[in-house]
Write a protein that holds these residues in place. Structure first.
Motif, short mmCIF file in Angstrom:
data_model
loop_
_atom_site.label_atom_id
_atom_site.label_comp_id
_atom_site.label_asym_id
_atom_site.label_seq_id
_atom_site.Cartn_x
_atom_site.Cartn_y
_atom_site.Cartn_z
N ASN A 103 0.80 -1.23 0.00
CA ASN A 103 0.00 0.00 0.00
C ASN A 103 0.83 1.28 0.00
OD1 ASN A 103 0.86 -0.67 2.67
ND2 ASN A 103 -0.65 0.74 3.53
N ASN A 104 2.19 1.15 -0.07
CA ASN A 104 3.01 2.36 0.03
C ASN A 104 4.25 2.19 -0.84
OD1 ASN A 104 5.41 3.83 1.74
ND2 ASN A 104 3.51 4.97 1.84
N ASP A 105 4.20 2.74 -2.03
CA ASP A 105 5.39 2.78 -2.86
C ASP A 105 6.01 1.39 -3.05
OD1 ASP A 105 7.17 4.21 -4.34
OD2 ASP A 105 8.46 4.80 -2.66
N GLY A 106 5.16 0.40 -3.28
CA GLY A 106 5.65 -0.96 -3.50
C GLY A 106 5.95 -1.74 -2.23
N ASN A 107 5.72 -1.12 -1.09
CA ASN A 107 5.98 -1.79 0.20
C ASN A 107 4.71 -1.86 1.03
OD1 ASN A 107 8.84 -2.01 -0.29
ND2 ASN A 107 8.95 0.20 0.08
N HIS A 108 4.80 -2.61 2.12
CA HIS A 108 3.69 -2.70 3.07
C HIS A 108 3.95 -1.70 4.19
CE1 HIS A 108 0.52 -4.90 5.32
NE2 HIS A 108 1.28 -4.68 6.39
N LEU A 109 2.99 -0.81 4.46
CA LEU A 109 3.16 0.19 5.53
C LEU A 109 2.00 0.13 6.51
CD1 LEU A 109 4.61 2.82 6.67
CD2 LEU A 109 3.04 4.11 5.23
N HIS A 110 2.34 0.10 7.81
CA HIS A 110 1.36 0.27 8.88
C HIS A 110 0.14 -0.66 8.72
CE1 HIS A 110 3.75 3.40 10.44
NE2 HIS A 110 3.19 4.46 9.90
N GLY A 111 0.40 -1.92 8.34
CA GLY A 111 -0.67 -2.91 8.34
C GLY A 111 -1.50 -2.99 7.09
N GLY A 112 -1.19 -2.15 6.08
CA GLY A 112 -1.88 -2.27 4.80
C GLY A 112 -3.03 -1.29 4.65
#
Ligand code: BGC
Length: 338
Positions: free
Chosen positions: A87-96
């Motif tokens: 959900n963030n620039d190709g990465n997983h951030l703060h649980g999606g």
């Protein structure tokens, strides 16, 4: 689910009051006096409770199941690949996309005694939510004690191995947003190293010394002095390696002081790291609970947590919770004036 039925619990001890919402187990306000007894709300929040269903900046909420980033949302677990939402620039951030901050938490207990005022909230994240394995039952306890300390206690159990890293994402402006930026706040972090990161905000695995760099807050220092030396982020967005981080016992992580109001916070934790984020992406488009626009550097989040991307860094402390184990994490915020 009826979105209008939002519950707020108010914890109160002396002149300190803390609001807790069931959406995201969110700290919606923290009121404390300044050195002259003037009470202000020192955390970022919305004017209307319904706005917390969106909460793109993560005001005051619990973030998880894994706070911070997991590279490409991918990790190896017991020989198989786990793919989390990205959900963030190709990465997983703060649980999606629909992390713990957008869930309704259930009241488990309310505590009111001479010594404390608190609530325990509970949420069970189902197997597969945002790609995470296992049904994860999480409890968050918030408690104000007689000495004006605010305790945050997290526990979690799972029926399958799964990464867990929970934190609270409150942003502080100790002037109560009377001054729109926190450049003048003084910060001390009890960390002589930080986790080096690459251009995608992921750790390289190296722990670098803060000494002689813009990262150094080992002595109390004005936060805004060296923003200009941090072009990648336009401010701080870094994970500090707390001294004594592997002890697993409570220690002081940070002190934040606003010379203007005299309000001071001292943060203690049993976690190995603290993410310092100076609201570099705020742009004035949100008018917050204090009735003022939230500007860039309007507040600072001090997120006690495990290191980012730990499941992909074998040298970082382990963050995998297994069936039969209990995840535990405690952070205490002491509020004073001087
Ligand atoms: C992260 C930032 C992110 C922010 C979102 C912080 O915890 O460290 O990278 O932009 O949350 O509000």
């Amino acid at each position: 689910m009826l979105r209008t039925e939002i519950c707020q619990y108010v914890l109160s001890r002396g002149a300190v009051r803390v609001g807790i919402l069931d959406i995201g187990a969110t700290v919606s306000f923290v009121e404390m006096p300044d050195r002259n007894g003037r009470v202000k709300n020192i955390v970022a929040g919305f004017r209307h409770a319904e706005e917390y269903w969106q909460n793109d900046h993560y005001f005051g909420c619990i973030v998880g199941r894994y706070a911070n980033r997991i590279g490409k949302g991918r990790l190896m677990l017991d020989g198989h690949t786990v793919q989390l939402s990205v959900n963030n620039d190709g990465n997983h951030l703060h649980g999606g996309f629909e992390g713990l901050h957008r869930k309704r938490w259930r009241l488990q207990s309310r505590i009111e005694s001479d010594d404390e005022s608190g609530v325990v909230l509970e949420y069970t994240s189902p197997d597969g939510e945002e790609g995470y394995p296992g049904n994860l039952r999480i409890q968050v306890g918030y408690m104000l004690d007689a000495a004006g300390r605010f305790h945050m206690q997290y526990t979690a159990v799972s029926d399958a191995a799964t990464p867990v890293n929970l934190t609270n994402h409150s942003y502080f402006n100790l002037s109560g947003f009377e001054r729109p930026v926190i450049d003048d706040h003084l910060l001390r972090i009890f960390a002589s190293r930080y986790t080096e990161k690459n251009g995608s905000n992921l750790p390289s695995g190296q722990l670098l010394p803060v000494s002689g760099t813009a990262m150094d807050f080992t002595a109390l220092r004005r936060i805004g002095d060296r923003f200009g030396q941090l072009p990648q982020d336009g401010g701080y967005d870094h994970n500090y390696v707390l001294d004594g981080s592997l002890a697993g016992t409570m220690g002081v992580a940070a002190e934040l002081y606003d010379p203007g109001s005299g309000r001071q916070l001292r943060i203690l934790t049993d976690q190995p790291g603290i993410q310092v984020y100076t609201a570099n992406w705020w742009d004035g488009s949100v008018v917050g609970a204090q009735g003022v626009p939230y500007l860039k550097h309007g507040a600072v989040a001090l997120e006690t947590q495990a290191f980012p991307d730990s499941p992909n860094q074998s040298s970082f402390p382990d963050t995998i919770l297994r069936p039969g184990e209990v995840y535990r994490s405690t952070t205490v915020v002491e509020m004073n004036t001087k």
